[in-house]
Design a protein around this motif. Structure first.
Motif, mmCIF file in Angstrom:
data_model
loop_
_atom_site.group_PDB
_atom_site.id
_atom_site.type_symbol
_atom_site.label_atom_id
_atom_site.label_comp_id
_atom_site.label_asym_id
_atom_site.label_seq_id
_atom_site.Cartn_x
_atom_site.Cartn_y
_atom_site.Cartn_z
ATOM 1 N N LEU A 1 0.804 -1.223 0.000
ATOM 2 C CA LEU A 1 0.000 0.000 0.000
ATOM 3 C C LEU A 1 0.835 1.270 0.000
ATOM 4 O O LEU A 1 0.285 2.368 -0.062
ATOM 5 N N GLY A 2 2.156 1.122 0.088
ATOM 6 C CA GLY A 2 2.986 2.312 0.209
ATOM 7 C C GLY A 2 3.059 2.790 1.649
ATOM 8 O O GLY A 2 2.509 2.173 2.562
ATOM 9 N N PRO A 3 3.710 3.919 1.878
ATOM 10 C CA PRO A 3 4.027 4.362 3.240
ATOM 11 C C PRO A 3 2.888 5.039 3.990
ATOM 12 O O PRO A 3 3.020 5.311 5.178
ATOM 13 N N GLY A 4 1.794 5.350 3.323
ATOM 14 C CA GLY A 4 0.688 5.962 4.048
ATOM 15 C C GLY A 4 -0.153 6.925 3.239
ATOM 16 O O GLY A 4 -1.360 7.037 3.448
ATOM 17 N N ASP A 5 0.445 7.651 2.329
ATOM 18 C CA ASP A 5 -0.291 8.568 1.474
ATOM 19 C C ASP A 5 -1.100 7.748 0.469
ATOM 20 O O ASP A 5 -0.528 7.009 -0.336
ATOM 21 N N PRO A 6 -2.446 7.842 0.488
ATOM 22 C CA PRO A 6 -3.246 7.042 -0.446
ATOM 23 C C PRO A 6 -2.904 7.296 -1.906
ATOM 24 O O PRO A 6 -3.114 6.416 -2.752
ATOM 25 N N GLU A 7 -2.364 8.469 -2.234
ATOM 26 C CA GLU A 7 -2.026 8.759 -3.623
ATOM 27 C C GLU A 7 -0.785 7.996 -4.094
ATOM 28 O O GLU A 7 -0.490 7.988 -5.292
ATOM 29 N N LEU A 8 -0.069 7.361 -3.167
ATOM 30 C CA LEU A 8 1.082 6.543 -3.543
ATOM 31 C C LEU A 8 0.705 5.085 -3.773
ATOM 32 O O LEU A 8 1.569 4.245 -4.042
ATOM 33 N N LEU A 9 -0.570 4.775 -3.682
ATOM 34 C CA LEU A 9 -1.052 3.440 -4.010
ATOM 35 C C LEU A 9 -0.906 3.198 -5.511
ATOM 36 O O LEU A 9 -1.156 4.094 -6.316
ATOM 37 N N THR A 10 -0.500 1.997 -5.906
ATOM 38 C CA THR A 10 -0.381 1.705 -7.332
ATOM 39 C C THR A 10 -1.766 1.524 -7.952
ATOM 40 O O THR A 10 -2.741 1.193 -7.269
ATOM 41 N N LEU A 11 -1.844 1.717 -9.263
ATOM 42 C CA LEU A 11 -3.109 1.515 -9.964
ATOM 43 C C LEU A 11 -3.582 0.070 -9.836
ATOM 44 O O LEU A 11 -4.784 -0.194 -9.715
ATOM 45 N N LYS A 12 -2.649 -0.854 -9.849
ATOM 46 C CA LYS A 12 -3.018 -2.271 -9.746
ATOM 47 C C LYS A 12 -3.611 -2.570 -8.378
ATOM 48 O O LYS A 12 -4.632 -3.271 -8.274
ATOM 49 N N ALA A 13 -2.986 -2.053 -7.328
ATOM 50 C CA ALA A 13 -3.513 -2.280 -5.989
ATOM 51 C C ALA A 13 -4.905 -1.659 -5.853
ATOM 52 O O ALA A 13 -5.813 -2.259 -5.268
ATOM 53 N N HIS A 14 -5.072 -0.463 -6.406
ATOM 54 C CA HIS A 14 -6.381 0.197 -6.359
ATOM 55 C C HIS A 14 -7.443 -0.649 -7.061
ATOM 56 O O HIS A 14 -8.562 -0.824 -6.549
ATOM 57 N N ALA B 1 -2.979 -0.016 7.976
ATOM 58 C CA ALA B 1 -3.072 -0.495 6.596
ATOM 59 C C ALA B 1 -4.466 -0.229 6.032
ATOM 60 O O ALA B 1 -4.613 0.281 4.919
ATOM 61 N N ARG B 2 -5.485 -0.560 6.795
ATOM 62 C CA ARG B 2 -6.845 -0.345 6.303
ATOM 63 C C ARG B 2 -7.142 1.137 6.115
ATOM 64 O O ARG B 2 -7.843 1.528 5.171
ATOM 65 N N SER B 3 -6.626 1.968 7.011
ATOM 66 C CA SER B 3 -6.926 3.396 6.933
ATOM 67 C C SER B 3 -6.381 4.030 5.652
ATOM 68 O O SER B 3 -6.944 5.001 5.147
ATOM 69 N N ILE B 4 -5.295 3.478 5.119
ATOM 70 C CA ILE B 4 -4.707 4.026 3.895
ATOM 71 C C ILE B 4 -5.687 3.926 2.733
ATOM 72 O O ILE B 4 -5.790 4.831 1.901
ATOM 73 N N VAL B 5 -6.426 2.826 2.682
ATOM 74 C CA VAL B 5 -7.296 2.556 1.522
ATOM 75 C C VAL B 5 -8.769 2.522 1.890
ATOM 76 O O VAL B 5 -9.589 2.031 1.115
ATOM 77 N N ALA B 6 -9.121 3.060 3.044
ATOM 78 C CA ALA B 6 -10.509 2.972 3.517
ATOM 79 C C ALA B 6 -11.496 3.521 2.490
ATOM 80 O O ALA B 6 -12.608 2.990 2.334
ATOM 81 N N SER C 1 8.184 1.523 -1.030
ATOM 82 C CA SER C 1 8.737 1.128 0.269
ATOM 83 C C SER C 1 8.943 2.337 1.163
ATOM 84 O O SER C 1 9.018 3.483 0.697
ATOM 85 N N SER C 2 9.067 2.078 2.448
ATOM 86 C CA SER C 2 9.341 3.152 3.395
ATOM 87 C C SER C 2 10.654 3.846 3.074
ATOM 88 O O SER C 2 10.785 5.064 3.244
ATOM 89 N N LEU C 3 11.622 3.093 2.563
ATOM 90 C CA LEU C 3 12.913 3.690 2.237
ATOM 91 C C LEU C 3 12.778 4.709 1.117
ATOM 92 O O LEU C 3 13.341 5.810 1.181
ATOM 93 N N GLY C 4 12.011 4.377 0.078
ATOM 94 C CA GLY C 4 11.798 5.320 -1.000
ATOM 95 C C GLY C 4 11.060 6.555 -0.531
ATOM 96 O O GLY C 4 11.366 7.684 -0.936
ATOM 97 N N HIS D 1 7.196 9.431 9.859
ATOM 98 C CA HIS D 1 5.882 9.494 9.214
ATOM 99 C C HIS D 1 5.973 9.989 7.764
ATOM 100 O O HIS D 1 5.215 10.862 7.342
ATOM 101 N N ALA D 2 6.900 9.431 7.010
ATOM 102 C CA ALA D 2 7.098 9.851 5.621
ATOM 103 C C ALA D 2 5.807 9.728 4.825
ATOM 104 O O ALA D 2 5.098 8.712 4.911
ATOM 105 N N SER D 3 5.484 10.751 4.081
ATOM 106 C CA SER D 3 4.333 10.875 3.177
ATOM 107 C C SER D 3 3.029 11.218 3.884
ATOM 108 O O SER D 3 2.015 11.483 3.224
ATOM 109 N N LEU D 4 3.016 11.238 5.212
ATOM 110 C CA LEU D 4 1.800 11.539 5.965
ATOM 111 C C LEU D 4 1.758 13.016 6.351
ATOM 112 O O LEU D 4 2.779 13.708 6.324
ATOM 113 N N PRO D 5 0.589 13.531 6.738
ATOM 114 C CA PRO D 5 0.499 14.951 7.094
ATOM 115 C C PRO D 5 1.453 15.363 8.208
ATOM 116 O O PRO D 5 1.937 16.493 8.245
ATOM 117 N N GLU D 6 1.751 14.445 9.136
ATOM 118 C CA GLU D 6 2.639 14.759 10.257
ATOM 119 C C GLU D 6 4.109 14.483 9.943
ATOM 120 O O GLU D 6 4.956 14.472 10.852
#
Length: 232
Positions: free
Chosen positions: A10-23, A44-49, A127-130, A199-204
Motif C-alpha cells: 500500500l505504500g508508506p501511508g499517502d493514499p495517492e502513492l497506491l499503485t493503480l493495480k492495488a487500487h 493499513a486499512r486506513s490508507i485505503v478505507a 517502500s518506506s525507504l523510498g 511518518h514519511a508521506s503523511l500529514p505529520e
C-alpha cells in the motif's frame, strides 16, 4: 478451483502513492484481510478505507501491541487458516500490507504459510525507504556505492560493525532504539551527514538533520546516512 491470495503493498501511508493495480484489486475485492492492533484502527486499512467496496468481508489480523518479539507466530498461524478457509471456497483474498510486502512487510509471514497451497500474487508497493529519501529530498547512493539497510533493534556492537563497513546506511525501526542509534552515529562522526525522517508521506511528516531531531522517535521513523558520491 481455489481462490488467489494477493499480497498488496500500500505504500508508506499517502493514499495517492497506491499503485493503480492495488487500487483495482481493492475496488473489486470481496474479501480483505489486514494487520490490526488490539486497540485502535488498522493503519493499513486506513490508507485505503475510501476504496473498499461496501459489503466486503473483512478479516482483521490482530497483533497484540506488546514488547515481545514479533511476529507472534500463533497469530499468523490462525490468520493463515482463516484465509485458507476462504481460498478453498474459490474466493480470492486481498491482504493489505503497509509499504512493500517483501520489504519488512507483514505479508511475508502469510506468504510462507500459504503460497505453496494456493495461487499467490504479490503486488509491490512504494517502500518506506523510498518515501523517506523523497521526504528528505536526499539522493542516497550513486555509482558503485553500496547501501546497507539495518534494523535499529540489532545489538549496538553489531550495528556499529555494519555501519562502519557501509558506504550509505538506512536504519529502520527506531522507536525505543533511537538514543542508541544517535549516539552510535555521533561516535562514528556520521551525525553531520545523517537525516532523520518520521511518518514519511503523511500529514505529520518530519524530515530534518539528525542534530535537529527530537529526543524520541516513533516506530515509523528512519535515519539515513547518504553515500558521499550521492552529492557529487
Amino acid at each position: 478451483m481455489s481462490g488467489t491470495l494477493y499480497g498488496l503493498g500500500l505504500g508508506p501511508g499517502d493514499p495517492e502513492l497506491l499503485t493503480l493495480k492495488a487500487h483495482r484489486l481493492i475496488s473489486q475485492a470481496k474479501v480483505i484481510a489486514y494487520p490490526a492492533p488490539d486497540s485502535g484502527e488498522s493503519f493499513a486499512r486506513s490508507i485505503v478505507a475510501g476504496y473498499i467496496p461496501e459489503g466486503v468481508r473483512e478479516i482483521p489480523i490482530v497483533i497484540p501491541m506488546r514488547s515481545e518479539r514479533f511476529p507472534a507466530q500463533e497469530v499468523y498461524d490462525a490468520a493463515a487458516e482463516d484465509i485458507a478457509s476462504v481460498l478453498e471456497t474459490g474466493q480470492d483474498v486481498i491482504v493489505l500490507c503497509e509499504g512493500d510486502p517483501f520489504f519488512y512487510g507483514s505479508f511475508m509471514y502469510l506468504f510462507s504459510r500459504l503460497a505453496d497451497r494456493f495461487p499467490t500474487e504479490v503486488v509491490p508497493g512504494v517502500s518506506s525507504l523510498g518515501a523517506v529519501t523523497a521526504a528528505a529530498g536526499l539522493p542516497l547512493i550513486a555509482r558503485d556505492e553500496v547501501l546497507t539497510v539495518l534494523p535499529a533493534t540489532l545489538p549496538a556492537p553489531e550495528l556499529e560493525a555494519q555501519v562502519r563497513k557501509s558506504n550509505a546506511v538506512a536504519i529502520m525501526k527506531l522507536g525505543r532504539q533511537f538514543a542508541k542509534v544517535r549516539s552510535l552515529l555521533e561516535g562514528l562522526g556520521l551525525a553531520d551527514r545523517a537525516v532523520f525522517v518520521s511518518h514519511a508521506s503523511l500529514p505529520e511528516q518530519m524530515a530534518c538533520p539528525l542534530a535537529e531531531a527530537p529526543e524520541t522517535a516513533p516506530y515509523f521513523s528512519m535515519v539515513v546516512v547518504p553515500g558521499r558520491d550521492a552529492h557529487v
